[in-house]
Design a protein around this motif. Sequence first.
Motif, mmCIF file in Angstrom:
data_model
loop_
_atom_site.group_PDB
_atom_site.id
_atom_site.type_symbol
_atom_site.label_atom_id
_atom_site.label_comp_id
_atom_site.label_asym_id
_atom_site.label_seq_id
_atom_site.Cartn_x
_atom_site.Cartn_y
_atom_site.Cartn_z
ATOM 1 N N THR A 9 0.833 -1.198 0.000
ATOM 2 C CA THR A 9 0.000 0.000 0.000
ATOM 3 C C THR A 9 0.870 1.250 0.000
ATOM 4 O OG1 THR A 9 -0.101 -0.065 2.413
ATOM 5 C CG2 THR A 9 -1.867 -1.178 1.204
ATOM 6 N N SER A 10 0.200 2.410 -0.107
ATOM 7 C CA SER A 10 0.846 3.727 0.014
ATOM 8 C C SER A 10 1.944 3.949 -1.013
ATOM 9 C CB SER A 10 1.412 3.915 1.428
ATOM 10 O OG SER A 10 0.407 3.737 2.399
ATOM 11 N N GLY A 11 1.796 3.351 -2.192
ATOM 12 C CA GLY A 11 2.752 3.598 -3.256
ATOM 13 C C GLY A 11 4.113 2.990 -3.033
ATOM 14 N N GLN A 12 4.228 2.016 -2.135
ATOM 15 C CA GLN A 12 5.525 1.425 -1.823
ATOM 16 C C GLN A 12 5.756 0.071 -2.488
ATOM 17 O OE1 GLN A 12 8.141 2.940 -0.017
ATOM 18 N NE2 GLN A 12 6.753 4.613 -0.551
ATOM 19 N N SER A 13 4.853 -0.329 -3.362
ATOM 20 C CA SER A 13 5.097 -1.554 -4.124
ATOM 21 C C SER A 13 6.383 -1.405 -4.931
ATOM 22 C CB SER A 13 3.937 -1.836 -5.082
ATOM 23 O OG SER A 13 2.740 -2.105 -4.388
ATOM 24 N N GLY A 14 7.085 -2.502 -5.136
ATOM 25 C CA GLY A 14 8.286 -2.392 -5.935
ATOM 26 C C GLY A 14 9.175 -3.608 -5.853
ATOM 27 N N PHE A 15 10.345 -3.439 -6.459
ATOM 28 C CA PHE A 15 11.347 -4.494 -6.533
ATOM 29 C C PHE A 15 12.429 -4.201 -5.493
ATOM 30 C CE2 PHE A 15 14.902 -6.885 -8.167
ATOM 31 C CZ PHE A 15 14.308 -8.023 -8.680
ATOM 32 N N TYR A 16 12.672 -5.164 -4.614
ATOM 33 C CA TYR A 16 13.592 -4.981 -3.493
ATOM 34 C C TYR A 16 14.745 -5.967 -3.591
ATOM 35 C CZ TYR A 16 10.145 -1.931 -1.307
ATOM 36 O OH TYR A 16 9.294 -0.893 -1.036
ATOM 37 N N ARG A 17 15.887 -5.533 -3.054
ATOM 38 C CA ARG A 17 17.099 -6.360 -3.092
ATOM 39 C C ARG A 17 17.787 -6.315 -1.732
ATOM 40 N NH1 ARG A 17 22.317 -5.495 -7.175
ATOM 41 N NH2 ARG A 17 23.490 -7.357 -6.538
ATOM 42 N N SER A 18 18.271 -7.466 -1.311
ATOM 43 C CA SER A 18 19.092 -7.553 -0.101
ATOM 44 C C SER A 18 20.457 -8.098 -0.485
ATOM 45 C CB SER A 18 18.440 -8.478 0.932
ATOM 46 O OG SER A 18 19.324 -8.713 2.026
#
Length: 466
Positions: free
Chosen positions: A295-304
Amino acid sequence: MKRWNSLPRQLGLLSMLLAASAGLPASAQDSDDPPKKEDTAAGITSSLVSGMRFRSIGPALMSGRIGDIAVDPTDRSTWYVAASSGGVWKTTNAGVTFNPIFDGYGSYSIGCLAIDPHDRFTIWVGTGENNSQRSVGYGDGLYKSTDGGQSFKRVGLENSEHIGMIAIDPRDSNTVFVAAQGPLWSSGGDRGLYKTTDGGKTWKNVLDIDEHTGVNEVHIDPEQPDVMYASSYQRRRHTWVLIDGGPGSTIYKSTDGGETWRKASRGLPGGDKGRIGMDISPVNSEVVYAVVEATSGQSGFYRSTNRGETWRRMSSTISSSPQYYSELVACPHDVDRVYLLDTYNRISEDGGATFRGLGEADKHVDNHALVIDPADPEHLIIGCDGGVYETWDQGRTYDYKQNLPLTQFYKVAVSYEKPFYYVYGGTQDNATQGGPSQTNNNHGIRSSDWFITVFGDGFEPAVDPN
């Protein structure tokens, strides 16, 4: 294309054949057994049904939804293909021919497959396609074969309905983890992350979150197998809405071989989240990728870069419909190359900062499975809503496997041609099609005998009686 002699277990095809069965010979209706009252009222008797024999009439000119593909690690010409509506199929010649190997078991809908890395003849099958679509098929648990798919035995999780992923401990073939999404249309059931240490005889739910939240994926670090990751997924479908996400969705990590788990969400979005797809880089297992619906426009592609301890948002890229896609495949040749399965496949060469289309020329869209050749980075096998495709040039051109009759039919109708009537059906994502009930060709009914009447998703056809 060869004539099909074995009927795939798919509801759409069964419906087509039932609809096309009018005109059985009178001998099929003759019986000394009295008809059941409830059957007689509908004009169908048990003796009539028992006298019917099914045969496959196709089609395969447009195939059907593929849920997963597993390739034998020692003989890469042997593939196992999971059909979302059509069982499990096996090829031993890299797709020249396929044989159905799951027709006699309890589910026609398959979510995932796994091959034991130490025993190529041990195959695990998770039934129930692992998405939240309206037309989703459910399963009846987990199956295991120890003879390369010649026979299967159900080994538990009968109430899981939708199994997301299976992971086998690389040190011990008897230790297996199963990510169970749980029922889509109800709460409870076999939902969570299950572990067996005795090859499936007994199971323990090692990540039990709540009655609405299951586990979507499970991954084992290839370099440190005690390190594991699981993505939880809260969802519930009703006739009027899909509740696709909630506070239960996040990423978990274990450092003791899956016995205990803690949230590994530092740097991920707060608040409600939907489906999360993950993968570990085979090149460097410190690098873990995740695609997160939030939610709140925080969808996305993440990397660790520290085994999931912290996450960095690389871009806003997510699947077009996460409940249907959101699967990642990290390349075994390049730590920064990762594929995002979607309506149109996407590829990143910079660790998820940017993506481009892989290429879908002369190929069906809606992708759910991808296998990368460990010896050739441009050789890919892809499963989508239109069947199985193979490319040797990283998506510039494709070879379509036109021998998997997996089309998922919603509704069927028949026409009045003589001597052979035609059967028409509206399909899931493969148009409305028509084809003959039989032909006078020595090769039987061929793909070329089938044709398209209306493109796109089909539903209910009707044929002018005149």
